[in-house]
Write an enzyme that holds these catalytic residues in place. Structure first.
Site, PDB file in Angstrom:
ATOM      1  N   GLU A 226       0.849  -1.194   0.000  1.00 24.26           N
ATOM      2  CA  GLU A 226       0.000   0.000   0.000  1.00 24.26           C
ATOM      3  C   GLU A 226       0.889   1.250   0.000  1.00 24.26           C
ATOM      4  O   GLU A 226       0.680   2.175  -0.768  1.00 24.26           O
ATOM      5  CB  GLU A 226      -0.953   0.007   1.202  1.00 24.26           C
ATOM      6  CG  GLU A 226      -1.866   1.233   1.200  1.00 24.26           C
ATOM      7  CD  GLU A 226      -2.925   1.262   2.294  1.00 24.26           C
ATOM      8  OE1 GLU A 226      -3.278   0.213   2.850  1.00 24.26           O
ATOM      9  OE2 GLU A 226      -3.417   2.379   2.586  1.00 24.26           O
ATOM     10  N   ARG A 304      -7.546   2.843  13.323  1.00 25.61           N
ATOM     11  CA  ARG A 304      -8.428   1.687  13.120  1.00 25.61           C
ATOM     12  C   ARG A 304      -8.407   0.756  14.334  1.00 25.61           C
ATOM     13  O   ARG A 304      -9.391   0.083  14.620  1.00 25.61           O
ATOM     14  CB  ARG A 304      -8.097   0.940  11.820  1.00 25.61           C
ATOM     15  CG  ARG A 304      -9.224   0.023  11.366  1.00 25.61           C
ATOM     16  CD  ARG A 304      -8.949  -0.660  10.043  1.00 25.61           C
ATOM     17  NE  ARG A 304      -9.492   0.026   8.874  1.00 25.61           N
ATOM     18  CZ  ARG A 304     -10.769  -0.014   8.482  1.00 25.61           C
ATOM     19  NH1 ARG A 304     -11.667  -0.701   9.155  1.00 25.61           N
ATOM     20  NH2 ARG A 304     -11.152   0.627   7.406  1.00 25.61           N
ATOM     21  N   THR A 434     -10.916   4.773   6.742  1.00 26.11           N
ATOM     22  CA  THR A 434     -11.324   5.594   7.886  1.00 26.11           C
ATOM     23  C   THR A 434     -11.093   7.075   7.596  1.00 26.11           C
ATOM     24  O   THR A 434     -11.734   7.930   8.185  1.00 26.11           O
ATOM     25  CB  THR A 434     -10.556   5.176   9.153  1.00 26.11           C
ATOM     26  OG1 THR A 434      -9.161   5.333   8.912  1.00 26.11           O
ATOM     27  CG2 THR A 434     -10.864   3.736   9.504  1.00 26.11           C
ATOM     28  N   GLU A 706     -10.569  -8.194   4.266  1.00 23.96           N
ATOM     29  CA  GLU A 706      -9.911  -8.224   5.573  1.00 23.96           C
ATOM     30  C   GLU A 706     -10.681  -8.893   6.703  1.00 23.96           C
ATOM     31  O   GLU A 706     -10.083  -9.585   7.528  1.00 23.96           O
ATOM     32  CB  GLU A 706      -9.581  -6.774   5.987  1.00 23.96           C
ATOM     33  CG  GLU A 706      -8.628  -6.109   5.035  1.00 23.96           C
ATOM     34  CD  GLU A 706      -8.437  -4.640   5.370  1.00 23.96           C
ATOM     35  OE1 GLU A 706      -9.360  -3.847   5.113  1.00 23.96           O
ATOM     36  OE2 GLU A 706      -7.379  -4.301   5.908  1.00 23.96           O
TER      37      GLU A 706
HETATM   38  N1  LUZ Z   1      -5.699   1.763   4.329  1.00 25.88           N
HETATM   39  C1  LUZ Z   1      -5.965   3.051   4.557  1.00 25.88           C
HETATM   40  C2  LUZ Z   1      -6.419   0.794   4.885  1.00 25.88           C
HETATM   41  O1  LUZ Z   1      -5.254   3.910   4.056  1.00 25.88           O
HETATM   42  N2  LUZ Z   1      -7.013   3.373   5.332  1.00 25.88           N
HETATM   43  C3  LUZ Z   1      -7.798   2.458   5.927  1.00 25.88           C
HETATM   44  O2  LUZ Z   1      -8.740   2.798   6.636  1.00 25.88           O
HETATM   45  C4  LUZ Z   1      -7.490   1.112   5.707  1.00 25.88           C
HETATM   46  N3  LUZ Z   1      -8.200   0.154   6.296  1.00 25.88           N
HETATM   47  C5  LUZ Z   1      -7.882  -1.106   6.078  1.00 25.88           C
HETATM   48  C6  LUZ Z   1      -6.813  -1.405   5.268  1.00 25.88           C
HETATM   49  N4  LUZ Z   1      -6.097  -0.481   4.675  1.00 25.88           N
HETATM   50 MO1  MOS Z   2      -4.652  -2.819   3.213  1.00 23.86          MO
HETATM   51  S1  MOS Z   2      -4.080  -3.449   5.029  1.00 23.86           S
HETATM   52  O1  MOS Z   2      -3.510  -2.355   2.156  1.00 23.86           O
HETATM   53  O2  MOS Z   2      -6.214  -2.966   2.918  1.00 23.86           O
END
Ligand code: LUZ
Ligand code: MOS
Length: 750
Positions: A226, A304, A434, A706
């Site tokens: 990510e 989170r 979020t 998830e």
């Molecule tokens: N990535 C993110 C995430 O940038 N914001 C989130 O709320 C999130 N939640 C789950 C997995 N990746």
């Molecule tokens: Mo994520 S933990 O890259 O949804």
């Protein structure tokens, strides 16, 4: 419908970054990274490395023409270290050579002198020293202090959950190729093409439109790509900027394990108060997140944790605080669940502790507190369409919990060498980024004049089958067969300003955009068809590559219609933008409605522990899961099973280990154990919960990436249950993963 990639996957024909045909003048990059976790760089001598034949150039922060900064949420992370290093594995330089082998030889010839500074490896040490990434955050509901006074039981405790290596099969990597006029095209194994584009532009000091990111697919991401696919692509881009030659950089497994961040380890404290009838009246938790040496996504992940600190329970008085603790580990990052699992482990531990001390079954406390319609979460969202109780009771009934429990008891009465344990694990996971502004996506659809269709979205395919779902949406709305629809690569020139494929939201966000684009096309094409068939547009529909009038199949085919639309100069391309409605969150009050909806479910886990060896088997995991109205049950159940294995691995086997100097000890697959077929649950059953589905989800089919990971937490408590059956004097502990070594110690603890 099967995953559309399955055919090429099985034949080994699917393309990943490392499979691209490279240009003849391609060079190969390799990072030189810090051999110390914290220190001042006294000197670096590149002369021997530079003198090696085949080495083209070694890049450092001095070669950055823009900003030497890759931090997203907080600008606290240089691309290449300048005067100090803050973690073992921090990039310092980038060797570019005519082959990977040459670059590797050159790396060994670099001499570096570092003056040691004190190393912090744990969150607790960091908190003691006041070393934080940012200010702590707290979510509060009701008045915990007052309500603890009215509780019949109050218990306190401590928990630890360790990190987790993503272990995507495809390591991080990229291929950057110069175009004309200083433009650069980068093929990257990233979940976030726009993040790579934006960061490359920032570091190179060029406009975003000069950088094109293309993503074919990923061999797994799990959150590890990510944010942390970015640096490698940017390094290669810097090299291209200076050399005007293509640069490829694929990390080998050792380098990837050493240099990248992982799931955050958490040290946490809890206090839980209950009434005689097991109602949880008050819950306090303090979470110490081991963030590593830079922010990366840690603040969002910490947030989170707070969102999921009460899991699927209603607790009227809640006080939770999270500290993002700055340590000298590689910056920890997103990992499937994104801080949620760490939060849920703590509330489940608190309930287990209460049950242990009171002397009741953990599930009695769980069951007494499951969320109901219109309950309030600590962050102010009112729970609606709640499936906490329905999935719990459906699991109990479908799998005959009474019988399962009786079997465990009678087995344990008859056996001493082996003991069985059982647990229930309910989940509630909020769907949406979020960070509200991230909840949007776009799709670009072309209908070509022969009737075939190309679909581009911001979604990145990483094995989760999002492309298959996008294809399903397009073919359903356009009424064509799947062979007419092609999913294009994810490319920043076709779909711009994307959020990463993350937060389980990719199919929802991009799928809604695909749907909107297809609906606009259908609207225009209905006009054309109405003219051709001399009927009212409102009675036209599209199905099976044909045009239907008033529910009856006409003689007009999709292909004929498209040809006519061309002649009538009707636009056959459409771009649509979707932004999740309803959601909002006010950080100044820590209240709002951040999630489009929640995903619920319950897992029953049974295990057998070998009480001589401390090893264990997961006998079965029996799940009732809330898919909404699944648009592809095969794919969705695959996601449940994969997430479950990953969750069980995190809770039982996978032990990340750094020494006190901050060096990664679990730096290979010989020292880091991931679940394999032998450690997988012997049986996994997944029953979809019957519901009407959720309007906010694409085709009412709820997000699935998830949430099921957290069923794996059940394995910890099932093993603990078995340990308790063997060792009546066991002091209950919450220290994950529950490796066989720790199980053995717990079995024989006096
Ligand atoms: N990535 C993110 C995430 O940038 N914001 C989130 O709320 C999130 N939640 C789950 C997995 N990746
Ligand atoms: Mo994520 S933990 O890259 O949804």
């Amino acid at each position: 419908m099967k995953n559309i990639d399955s055919f090429t996957h099985v034949r080994g024909e699917s393309l990943f970054v490392d499979d691209l045909i490279i240009r003849q003048d391609t060079l190969f990059g390799l990072c030189f990274d810090s051999p110390k976790a914290h220190g001042k760089i006294k000197s670096v001598d590149y002369s021997k490395a530079e003198a090696l034949e085949g080495v083209v150039r070694i890049f450092t922060h001095k070669d950055v023409l823009g900003e030497n900064q890759i931090g997203g949420i907080i600008p606290d992370e240089p691309l290449w270290a300048e005067d100090e290093v803050h973690f073992w594995g921090q990039p310092i330089a980038f060797i570019v050579a005519d082959s990977e082998a040459t670059a590797k030889k050159a790396r060994a010839l670099i001499d570096i002198e570092i003056e040691d500074l004190p190393v912090i490896t744990t969150a607790k040490q960091a908190k003691e020293k006041g070393s934080f990434i940012n200010a702590p955050r707290s979510f509060n509901l009701g008045d915990t202090a007052a309500s603890f006074n009215n509780c019949d039981y109050v218990f306190e405790g401590e928990t630890f959950s360790n990190g987790q290596e993503h272990l995507y099969l495809e390591t991080q990597g990229c291929y950057a190729v110069p175009q004309e006029n200083g433009n650069i095209k980068i093929t990257s194994s990233t979940q976030g093409p726009t993040q790579v584009q934006k960061t490359a532009a920032r570091v190179l000091g060029v406009a975003m439109h000069k950088i094109e990111i293309d993503v074919i697919r990923l061999g797994g991401g799990f959150g590890g790509k990510e944010d942390q696919a970015t640096p490698w692509a940017v390094m290669a881009a810097v090299a291209v900027q200076h050399l005007n030659r293509p640069v490829k950089y694929m990390l080998n497994r050792h380098d990837d394990l050493r240099m990248t961040g992982k799931r955050h380890p958490y040290s946490s404290f809890f206090k839980i108060g209950l009434t005689k009838d097991f109602k949880i009246k008050a819950f306090e938790a303090e979470f110490l997140q081991n963030s590593g040496a830079a922010a990366d996504l840690s603040p969002a992940i910490a947030e989170r944790t707070l969102f999921h600190a009460t899991n699927s329970y209603f607790i009227p008085n809640v006080k939770t605080t999270v500290y993002s603790c700055k340590t000298n580990l590689p910056p920890n990052t997103a990992f499937r669940g994104f801080g949620g699992p760490q939060g849920m482990f703590v509330i489940e531990s608190a309930i287990a502790k209460a049950a242990h001390e009171i002397g009741v079954n953990k599930r009695q406390i769980q069951e007494a507190n499951l969320l109901q319609e219109n309950d309030e979460f600590s962050y102010g969202q009112i729970a609606t369409e709640v499936q906490a109780r329905s999935s719990w009771h459906a699991a109990k009934e479908a799998y005959n919990l009474k019988k399962l429990e009786e079997d465990v008891i009678s087995f344990n009465e008859q056996n001493n060498h082996f003991k069985k344990g059982i647990s229930l694990m309910p989940i509630a996971f909020g769907i949406s980024f979020t960070n509200t502004p991230m909840n949007h996506a776009r799709a670009l659809i072309h209908i070509y004049q022969d009737g075939s269709i190309g679909v581009s979205t911001g979604a990145v395919e990483m094995g989760q089958s999002v492309n298959t779902k996008m294809l399903q949406v397009a073919k359903d709305i356009l009424g064509v067969s799947s062979d007419r629809v092609k999913l294009e690569t994810t490319n920043t020139t076709r779909v711009a300003n994307t959020s990463p494929s993350a937060a389980s939201s990719t199919a929802d966000l991009n799928g809604k955009a695909v749907r909107m684009a297809c609906e606009s096309l259908i609207d225009r094409l209905s006009n054309v068809a109405a003219g051709m068939l001399s009927v009212n547009k409102d009675i036209i529909s599209f199905k099976e590559n044909m045009i239907w009038v008033d529910g009856k199949r006409s003689d007009l085919s999709w292909n004929q219609l498209i040809m006519q639309a061309m002649l009538e100069r009707v636009a056959l391309s459409e771009n649509a933008h979707y932004a999740t409605p309803v959601i909002h969150f006010d950080k100044s009050k820590e209240k709002g409605h951040p999630f489009a909806y929640h995903v619920y479910g319950t897992a029953i886990t049974t295990v057998t522990v070998d009480c001589i060896r401390g090893i264990y088997e997961i006998d079965a995991v029996k799940i009732v899961h809330d898919f909404g109205k699944s648009m592809n049950l095969g794919i969705d159940i695959g996601q449940v099973e994969g997430a479950l294995a990953q969750g069980i691995g995190w809770m039982t086997l996978e032990e990340i280990s750094y020494n006190d100097d901050g060096r990664l000890l679990s730096n290979a697959l010989s020292t880091y154990k991931v679940p394999d077929i032998f450690s997988a649950a012997k049986t996994i059953e997944t029953i979809p919960l019957e519901t009407g589905g959720n309007q906010m989800a694409i085709f009412k089919s709820k997000a699935v990436g998830e949430p099921p990971l957290m069923y794996g937490i059940g394995a910890y408590f099932a093993i603990q249950d078995a340990v308790k059956a063997f060792n009546k004097r066991y002091t209950i502990q919450f220290h994950a993963p529950f490796t066989p070594e720790k199980v053995l110690m717990a079995l024989y603890e006096k």
